[in-house]
Design a protein around this motif. Sequence first.
Motif, mmCIF file in Angstrom:
data_model
loop_
_atom_site.group_PDB
_atom_site.id
_atom_site.type_symbol
_atom_site.label_atom_id
_atom_site.label_comp_id
_atom_site.label_asym_id
_atom_site.label_seq_id
_atom_site.Cartn_x
_atom_site.Cartn_y
_atom_site.Cartn_z
ATOM 1 N N MET A 152 -0.011 -5.658 -15.552
ATOM 2 C CA MET A 152 -0.711 -6.437 -14.529
ATOM 3 C C MET A 152 -2.051 -6.931 -15.053
ATOM 4 N N ARG A 153 -2.517 -6.355 -16.142
ATOM 5 C CA ARG A 153 -3.802 -6.750 -16.716
ATOM 6 C C ARG A 153 -3.556 -7.295 -18.114
ATOM 7 N N ASP A 154 -4.206 -8.368 -18.416
ATOM 8 C CA ASP A 154 -4.035 -8.984 -19.720
ATOM 9 C C ASP A 154 -5.415 -9.271 -20.308
ATOM 10 N N ASP A 155 -5.857 -8.428 -21.228
ATOM 11 C CA ASP A 155 -7.154 -8.597 -21.892
ATOM 12 C C ASP A 155 -8.315 -8.769 -20.916
ATOM 13 N N GLY A 156 -8.351 -7.919 -19.899
ATOM 14 C CA GLY A 156 -9.451 -7.978 -18.940
ATOM 15 C C GLY A 156 -9.263 -8.987 -17.830
ATOM 16 N N ILE A 157 -8.270 -9.838 -17.949
ATOM 17 C CA ILE A 157 -8.001 -10.824 -16.895
ATOM 18 C C ILE A 157 -6.812 -10.320 -16.091
ATOM 19 N N SER A 158 -6.999 -10.168 -14.826
ATOM 20 C CA SER A 158 -5.943 -9.632 -13.987
ATOM 21 C C SER A 158 -4.885 -10.689 -13.683
ATOM 22 N N ILE A 159 -3.641 -10.342 -13.948
ATOM 23 C CA ILE A 159 -2.518 -11.210 -13.596
ATOM 24 C C ILE A 159 -2.140 -10.971 -12.136
ATOM 25 N N TRP A 160 -2.414 -9.773 -11.655
ATOM 26 C CA TRP A 160 -2.120 -9.399 -10.270
ATOM 27 C C TRP A 160 -3.017 -10.219 -9.351
ATOM 28 N N PRO A 161 -2.484 -10.895 -8.347
ATOM 29 C CA PRO A 161 -3.297 -11.802 -7.536
ATOM 30 C C PRO A 161 -4.360 -11.121 -6.680
ATOM 31 N N TRP A 162 -4.226 -9.820 -6.421
ATOM 32 C CA TRP A 162 -5.192 -9.126 -5.569
ATOM 33 C C TRP A 162 -5.896 -8.055 -6.390
ATOM 34 N N ALA A 163 -6.661 -8.460 -7.370
ATOM 35 C CA ALA A 163 -7.279 -7.501 -8.301
ATOM 36 C C ALA A 163 -8.188 -6.505 -7.597
ATOM 37 N N GLU A 164 -8.906 -6.941 -6.576
ATOM 38 C CA GLU A 164 -9.847 -6.040 -5.906
ATOM 39 C C GLU A 164 -9.183 -5.191 -4.827
ATOM 40 N N ASN A 165 -7.950 -5.481 -4.469
ATOM 41 C CA ASN A 165 -7.243 -4.744 -3.431
ATOM 42 C C ASN A 165 -5.897 -4.270 -3.946
ATOM 43 N N PRO A 166 -5.823 -3.078 -4.539
ATOM 44 C CA PRO A 166 -4.529 -2.585 -5.006
ATOM 45 C C PRO A 166 -3.525 -2.521 -3.856
ATOM 46 N N GLN A 167 -2.309 -2.867 -4.149
ATOM 47 C CA GLN A 167 -1.255 -2.888 -3.151
ATOM 48 C C GLN A 167 -0.267 -1.763 -3.439
ATOM 49 N N MET A 168 0.477 -1.364 -2.434
ATOM 50 C CA MET A 168 1.556 -0.403 -2.627
ATOM 51 C C MET A 168 2.703 -0.783 -1.705
ATOM 52 N N VAL A 169 3.833 -0.199 -1.976
ATOM 53 C CA VAL A 169 5.029 -0.452 -1.191
ATOM 54 C C VAL A 169 5.305 0.799 -0.372
ATOM 55 N N ILE A 170 5.611 0.611 0.897
ATOM 56 C CA ILE A 170 6.011 1.733 1.749
ATOM 57 C C ILE A 170 7.489 1.566 2.039
ATOM 58 N N ARG A 171 8.261 2.591 1.712
ATOM 59 C CA ARG A 171 9.702 2.555 1.946
ATOM 60 C C ARG A 171 10.009 3.398 3.182
ATOM 61 N N PHE A 172 10.738 2.820 4.114
ATOM 62 C CA PHE A 172 11.151 3.519 5.325
ATOM 63 C C PHE A 172 12.660 3.705 5.293
ATOM 64 N N GLY A 173 13.127 4.826 5.814
ATOM 65 C CA GLY A 173 14.564 5.056 5.868
ATOM 66 C C GLY A 173 14.869 6.357 6.585
ATOM 67 N N TYR A 174 16.132 6.548 6.840
ATOM 68 C CA TYR A 174 16.587 7.771 7.486
ATOM 69 C C TYR A 174 17.003 8.761 6.415
ATOM 70 N N ALA A 175 16.603 9.996 6.566
ATOM 71 C CA ALA A 175 16.928 11.043 5.600
ATOM 72 C C ALA A 175 17.429 12.261 6.355
ATOM 73 N N ALA A 176 18.144 13.105 5.646
ATOM 74 C CA ALA A 176 18.595 14.356 6.257
ATOM 75 C C ALA A 176 17.383 15.227 6.565
ATOM 76 N N ARG A 177 17.461 15.942 7.652
ATOM 77 C CA ARG A 177 16.356 16.833 8.020
ATOM 78 C C ARG A 177 16.249 17.967 7.005
ATOM 79 N N PRO A 178 15.048 18.249 6.516
ATOM 80 C CA PRO A 178 14.910 19.357 5.559
ATOM 81 C C PRO A 178 15.100 20.698 6.269
ATOM 82 N N LEU A 179 15.577 21.665 5.516
ATOM 83 C CA LEU A 179 15.715 23.010 6.071
ATOM 84 C C LEU A 179 14.344 23.635 6.199
ATOM 85 N N PRO A 180 14.130 24.447 7.226
ATOM 86 C CA PRO A 180 12.823 25.097 7.348
ATOM 87 C C PRO A 180 12.580 26.059 6.190
#
Length: 74
Positions: free
Chosen positions: A37-65
Amino acid sequence: PADWLRAGQALQRVLLTATARGVSASFLFQSIERDDMRDDGISIWPWAENPQMVIRFGYAARPLPAPRPEAAVR
């Protein structure tokens, strides 16, 4: 800072609502940790000052206590 607070509160509401409805969430940080995402000090990522992340939602089996120590169970 006020916008950050509102964004955090909105995320909290989304995560709590998802949990209450049996939906699991996981955070994927790999998209902001990539070296290409970084190329010689120049950010290729369009939001250099605001790191982004992905949130994945889904159904999962209930964990055992987790097993409790015998002394705690009466």
